[in-house]
Write an enzyme that holds these catalytic residues in place. Structure first.
Site, PDB file in Angstrom:
ATOM      1  N   SER A 185       0.793  -1.231   0.000  1.00 34.93           N
ATOM      2  CA  SER A 185       0.000   0.000   0.000  1.00 34.93           C
ATOM      3  C   SER A 185       0.821   1.274   0.000  1.00 34.93           C
ATOM      4  CB  SER A 185      -0.947   0.000   1.192  1.00 34.93           C
ATOM      5  OG  SER A 185      -0.212   0.052   2.397  1.00 34.93           O
ATOM      6  N   HIS A 213      -5.255  -4.148  -2.232  1.00 36.04           N
ATOM      7  CA  HIS A 213      -4.969  -3.103  -3.223  1.00 36.04           C
ATOM      8  C   HIS A 213      -4.869  -3.656  -4.647  1.00 36.04           C
ATOM      9  CE1 HIS A 213      -4.260   0.261  -0.415  1.00 36.04           C
ATOM     10  NE2 HIS A 213      -3.898  -0.700   0.412  1.00 36.04           N
ATOM     11  N   LYS A 244     -11.819  -0.313  -1.285  1.00 32.84           N
ATOM     12  CA  LYS A 244     -10.962   0.254  -2.317  1.00 32.84           C
ATOM     13  C   LYS A 244     -11.679   0.137  -3.670  1.00 32.84           C
ATOM     14  CE  LYS A 244      -7.059  -0.134   0.668  1.00 32.84           C
ATOM     15  NZ  LYS A 244      -7.880  -0.030   1.852  1.00 32.84           N
TER      16      LYS A 244
END
Lengths: 404, 84
Positions: A185, A213, A244
Site C-alpha cells: 500500500s 490493493h 478500495k
C-alpha cells in the site's frame, strides 16, 4: 500526570507538522463531488489519494441498490453475523465472492482490517508459525498478536529469504502460514508471487495473499495478483477489502479449505462485532458485478497509472520500481514532504502524506492512488503542479518549459 | 563460560543494531534498547531479523515481549540456541 503521557513522544512531531499548514491526520472535506473531485476549505481539489481504484463510489447502479436496501432493510443489522446480523444480502455477497474467485467458501467481515485480524487469528494459533513479509500492513501484525502464533518476518518481497527462514524452522511442530500482499500500500510494489508459491510448495505450509490493493486492479478478470501471476491454485487463502475497488467498506476471506464454516464461530473479530449494514452490502454486491462485467475500468486505471508514474519519473522524481495505481514519490526528508504536501493541497491536489513509522525504510513519501475515473486532463493537471512545485522546492532542476 | 557466550552475543547484538540503524552504538547488557538506543518497535524487529541471520536461528517476535535490555535479548538468543 495523565494516562496518555506515555504517548507524549508523538506530541512534538505532530505539532511540528501541524505548524506548517494543514493537519494531514485531520483533513476534512467540505464536499465530495465525484470519485476524483472534492472540496477542501472551500477550494476544489483533485482527489489523488483515496484508493478509489475503479471510481465506483458514485456508480449509479450501486447507489440505487444501496438506497433500495436501506429502505427495505433499514439502516443497520444491529447484531453479529453469529446472531441476528445475517440477511439475504450478506449470504448473496458471500456466494458472489466465492463464485468470482472460483472458491468453495467466502466470509464477509465488517472492515478490511477485521478481515485480516479475523482470518489470520482464526487460521493459526499457539504452536503454529506465522511467516510474514516484513512490510506487512498493520492489520496483519495485529492479527499476528491476536493469533498467539510464533511470528517470523522475512525480508520484503524476497522469496530466497522466505526459503531460508522456513528452512530454519526445520521440522518444528505446528502449521506454517505465509502471509504476503498483492500490491503493497505504501510504494505500490507487487509481490513476486509465483516465486513465493514455489517456495511454499517446496517447504510446505499454507499461503495467504492480501489482495486489498490488487483486487479489481490486477488480472484479466480483476481477481488480483494471484490471477495475474497465474498461480491461483497455489494460493490457499485470499483476503480482500470492499473499501478500495468496490467503493464501500468491509472485507472478506475466500478459500477451498475444509471446515471453513468453523471459522465463523472461532474468529473473534468476525463474531463479536455487528455485521455490515444492508446498504453497504447492496452497493458492494452491485460494484462487484460492475467489476466483473466492465473490463474497461481496468484498462482506464492502468492507462492513468502509467500516465502519472511515467510523468513523475520522467520529470526526475524518485518513484517506485514500476507503474501501479499507487505511486509514491520519495521526498528527501520529512520537512520537505510536509511542505510539498501542503503546497500540493494549496494548488488543488489532495494525496497522502506518508511518513515514518508507517513507511518502509523510514522513507517520507507523497503517496498517490489513481482511479479509472480520472481523466487524462486531471492527471496532466496534477503533473503540472508537481513540476512547478518540484522546481520551487529545488527537487527538480529548473528548466525552461518547451513551448508547443 | 556463560559470561563469554553472553559477551559474544552482546557484541553481535551491537553489530546488528549498527547495521539496521546505520550508526555506531555503545552497548552493555544493561543498555535499555528503546530508551538508550532510541530503537522503535519496527527497528527492533529489523535488528531481530539481522540477528536471525547472524545466528542462523529463528527468533519469534512474540518472544520479544519480555525483552527490554540488550542483556534480555542476548539471553533470549542464547536460550534459543541451546534449544536449536
Amino acid at each position: 500526570m495523565g494516562l496518555l503521557d506515555k504517548h507524549l513522544g508523538y506530541r512534538a512531531p505532530l505539532d511540528a507538522i501541524r505548524a506548517v499548514g494543514a493537519d494531514p491526520s485531520n483533513v476534512r472535506f467540505d464536499a465530495i463531488l465525484s470519485p476524483t473531485e472534492g472540496v477542501l476549505n472551500g477550494k476544489p481539489v483533485i482527489l489523488l489519494g483515496t484508493n478509489n481504484y475503479l471510481g465506483l463510489t458514485f456508480d449509479p447502479a450501486s447507489i440505487e441498490a444501496s438506497a433500495a436496501a436501506v429502505r427495505e432493510w433499514g439502516t443497520g443489522t444491529t447484531g453479529s453475523r453469529f446472531a441476528n446480523g445475517t440477511f439475504t444480502g450478506h449470504a448473496a455477497l458471500e456466494a458472489a465472492l466465492a463464485k468470482f474467485y472460483g472458491r468453495k467458501h467466502a466470509m464477509v467481515f465488517t472492515t478490511g482490517y477485521q478481515a485480516n485480524l479475523g482470518s489470520i487469528s482464526g487460521l493459526v494459533g499457539r504452536g503454529d508459525h506465522l511467516i510474514l513479509d516484513a512490510d506487512s500492513h498493520a492489520s496483519i501484525y495485529d492479527a499476528a498478536k491476536l493469533s498467539g502464533a510464533e511470528v517470523i518476518r522475512f525480508r520484503h518481497n524476497d522469496p530466497e529469504d522466505l526459503y531460508k527462514r522456513l528452512r530454519r524452522l526445520g521440522d518444528a511442530p505446528g502449521e506454517r502460514l505465509i502471509v504476503v500482499e498483492g500490491i503493497y500500500s505504501m510504494i505500490g510494489d507487487v509481490a513476486p508471487l509465483k516465486e513465493f508459491v514455489d517456495v511454499k510448495r517446496e517447504m510446505g505450509g499454507y499461503l495467504l495473499v492480501d489482495e486489498a490493493h490488487s483486487m479489481g486492479v490486477l488480472g484479466e478478470k480483476g481477481r488480483g495478483l494471484a490471477e495475474a501471476a497465474g498461480v491461483e491454485d497455489g494460493v490457499d487463502f485470499i483476503v480482500g477489502t470492499f473499501s478500495k475497488s468496490l467503493g464501500s467498506v468491509g472485507g472478506f476471506l475466500v478459500s477451498d479449505e475444509e471446515n471453513f464454516d468453523l471459522l465463523r464461530i472461532v474468529s473473534r473479530p468476525y463474531m463479536f462485532t455487528a455485521s455490515l449494514p444492508p446498504a453497504v452490502i447492496a452497493s458492494t454486491l452491485s460494484a462487484l458485478t460492475r467489476l466483473e462485467e466492465d473490463a474497461s475500468l481496468r484498462t482506464r486505471l492502468s492507462a492513468n497509472a502509467d500516465r502519472l508514474y511515467e510523468g513523475l519519473r520522467d520529470m526526475g522524481y524518485s518513484v517506485g520500481p514500476h507503474a501501479s495505481p499507487i505511486t509514491a514519490v520519495e521526498m528527501p526528508d520529512q520537512a520537505t514532504a510536509v511542505g510539498m504536501w501542503n503546497a500540493l493541497l494549496q494548488n488543488g491536489v489532495y494525496l497522502n502524506l506518508a511518513i515514518p513509522p508507517a513507511t518502509p525504510e523510514n522513507k517520507s513519501l507523497l503517496r498517490s492512488s489513481v482511479s479509472a475515473a480520472h481523466t487524462p486532463e486531471q492527471i496532466d493537471a496534477v503533473l503540472n503542479v508537481f513540476e512547478t512545485l518540484g522546481q520551487a522546492f529545488g527537487l527538480l532542476p529548473a528548466r525552461r518549459r518547451a513551448r508547443a | 563460560m556463560a559470561e563469554v557466550a553472553t559477551d559474544l552475543t552482546v557484541r553481535e547484538v551491537a553489530k546488528a543494531a549498527e547495521t539496521v540503524l546505520g550508526r555506531p552504538v555503545q552497548v552493555t547488557p544493561a543498555t535499555d534498547i528503546a530508551r538508550d538506543l532510541a530503537v522503535d518497535s519496527l527497528a527492533l524487529m529489523n535488528i531481530v531479523m539481522e540477528l536471525e541471520d547472524r545466528f542462523d536461528l529463528s527468533i519469534p517476535l512474540d518472544r520479544l515481549a519480555t525483552v527490554q535490555t540488550v542483556g534480555d535479548l542476548s539471553d533470549l538468543i542464547n536460550t534459543l540456541r541451546v534449544k536449536a
